[in-house]
Design an enzyme around this catalytic site. Sequence first.
Site, PDB file in Angstrom:
ATOM      1  N   GLY A   1      -4.787  -3.284   6.584  1.00  0.00           N
ATOM      2  CA  GLY A   1      -5.502  -2.337   5.771  1.00  0.00           C
ATOM      3  C   GLY A   1      -4.832  -2.280   4.548  1.00  0.00           C
ATOM      4  CB  CYS A   2      -1.991  -3.632   2.946  1.00  0.00           C
ATOM      5  SG  CYS A   2      -0.984  -2.493   3.854  1.00  0.00           S
TER       6      CYS A   2
END
Lengths: 274, 477
Positions: free
Chosen positions: A142-143
């Site tokens: 999720g980065c």
Amino acid sequence: MDSSSNLNFPFTISCTPTKLNPQFCPQKPTFLTFMKYPSSFLTISSIPTKPNPQSCSKNPIFFTSIRCSRNIRHGLSSVSCLIMEEAPLDERLSVVDKVRSLSLEFRSLSEPIDRVKRLLHYASILPPLCESARVQENRVLGCTTQVWLEVRMNSRGSMNFSVDSDSEITKGFCSCLMWVFDGAEPEEILSVTAEDLGDMNVGLPKKGRSRVNTWHNVLFSMQNRTKDCVQERKRALSLEDLHSLVIRPHEHVGGPSANGSYLESEPKCSFEVK
Amino acid sequence: MITTTTPMEGAMLKLPCLRSVSRNTNFTNRSSNSFPWSYRRLHISASASASASAPLVEGPKLGPGSLGHITRSDFPILHQEINGLKLVYLDNAATSQKPRAVIEALQNYYEAYNSNVHRGIHYLSAKATDEYESARQKVANFIHAAEAKEIIFTRNATEAINLVAYSWGLSNLKPGDEIITTIAEHHSAIVPWQIVAQKTGAVLRFVNLTEDEVPDVGQLRDSLSSSTKLLVMHHVSNMLASVLPMDEVISWAHDVGAKVLVDACQSVPHMVVDVKNLDTDFLVGSSHKMCGPTGVGFLYGKSEILSGMPPFLGGGEMIADVYLDHSTYAEPPSRFEAGTPAIGEAIGLGAAIDYISEIGMQQIHDYEMELGNYLYDRLSSVSDVRIYGPAPSRTVKRAALCSFNVKDIHPTDIATFLDQQHGVAIRSGHHCAQPLHRHLGINASARASLHFYNTKDDVDKFIDALKDTINFFTSFK
Ligand SMILES: Cc1ncc(COP(=O)(O)O)c(C=O)c1O
């Protein structure tokens, strides 16, 4: 064997605010105890401006204590914080204290560029992760940048982390999180919320979970994997004849869907039992 | 090399009639005093040379009085400061900004006639239903669909693609059938087909890029066969800025009996799209990328295909009759609009279509081409910058966006610094196109994307800010 015992040299933290924060750097310099290992009281001053590739270690070295002194960097008057203290054990900052001081430090930097500079500096002193640890299963999901996180529980039951990123600003955030959490007890780690560290944000709003808020994702990942380690330790301690255990990423019941799998946290956590 | 075949709106170029679009009195006064005439002159002289598109330096359309200068004042959000600096919004491929006309349409709906559609016989419900259905007609007109019932409102383009995947895909595909797509698709056009392929046993095949970093339509043509049942393709790439010759591609697909779904998310907001000319079977778009509200998108489907498709979701509105053991389904579009839709947002989309149609899609396109070329030229002159996608030339046109990387600086660091230090909003990451990034050997890129309300000044500020950003990070090494 306690994996932390082969540590032998401290890192220093050099912070470069453009303004002096009265709370952060009072006339009589405060000592922020950037320390990881209670045993490494005696430290020398070493001010790496770049991560040392040689120091790629499973057991990243961290900061001891710092004191501020002025210097000039990047054309700005700045403060460099030198390690030099003997920090008695009872002066060691708790996670809560560290969170507070980090918040204070970032709150004192009202100019965005100063916050970025501070993060870049912290990035520069984070020891890089070995190439072999930069693998998919260590990725924090999720980065918008790549972050690799290794989590270990040592024989005393406290947590050790190694973290790295391909983005310098992200690495700066990671460096701060490392300082707060590395060597801490699981309960301390799990007690911290993203809001507690909200002042560390660069640009992003304090509230709310965002896919792009990298350090939120790193924080959650550290916490999730810590939880996994605690669980595993409990289980392991209830078993006899256990030497070492490595938890594999979750395998989900029901199997993958569309060649995908459900990845909430990516727990790769290992811990050592004597 | 790909030549683009952009459908034209017609020989006569419409002049912007911004007066009826803008409710900003200041602006209306200004525009009636000076802009329309100067703009008309500029535009006509520019249109004569519009087809010659050698990389442009500064075209006549870009100066004061440009479309960007004129329309900026219709977008309240653009007139703010970020960190004490004037906002420069260059993340339009992610989402567009909304003109006052759209904001007012939404406000008016909620203040004056908020009510459920197709359900009440009272005045408000009738009015809401009228406006909602009129928005459907506007979408149909905008993309030149034959009938309003060929337009299904969804939450966004992603849901529209999923609708086709679950409804058409699951009931029409069988083991061994092929779905062809490209590695440059947005995730929303890949993942639903992975799911469908897995459920049906169909095979998902991907077309690569050419050396010029454009999806290889030659390879695509060669991969078509009688096994091909569906082609899923973007019209304009959200990362490469390439524009595909969809009319040709669609006719090749039809030659082998395959259906085609066009992801028009990045084309509908920026150029004339004509579904009849394209002869596409399905086409999807998202309101929020075309100056409309979030929460609404649309699927266009040929009527005869939609009529044969089973429902996607079950619930209110999509049925004819419900019995305890079965239901009979309503005709399209209701069949595919289960539950209360995003009524105000669909009406807002209608207002957005009014607004951009008033300016004229061909004018928007021409202006953006010129501004896009200017962006490309300036960005490619910055050292250590690598721009992805085809280089613009006489035959190759790019959409008005540039995805790029700067040597040794992470795109997220660039985007953060641009935002914090310069008030410039760009995107960084994989732009929901991970397979494409992987193919290019990168994990992430930065992207500056334009819309017609951007100006040459925005591009100049961005380039200056980028240079400063590069200097900043370089000084830290
Ligand atoms: C080419 C393309 N396809 C599909 C989408 C998905 O649109 P939405 O998120 O509105 O469903 C996008 C949005 O970024 C896009 O650029």
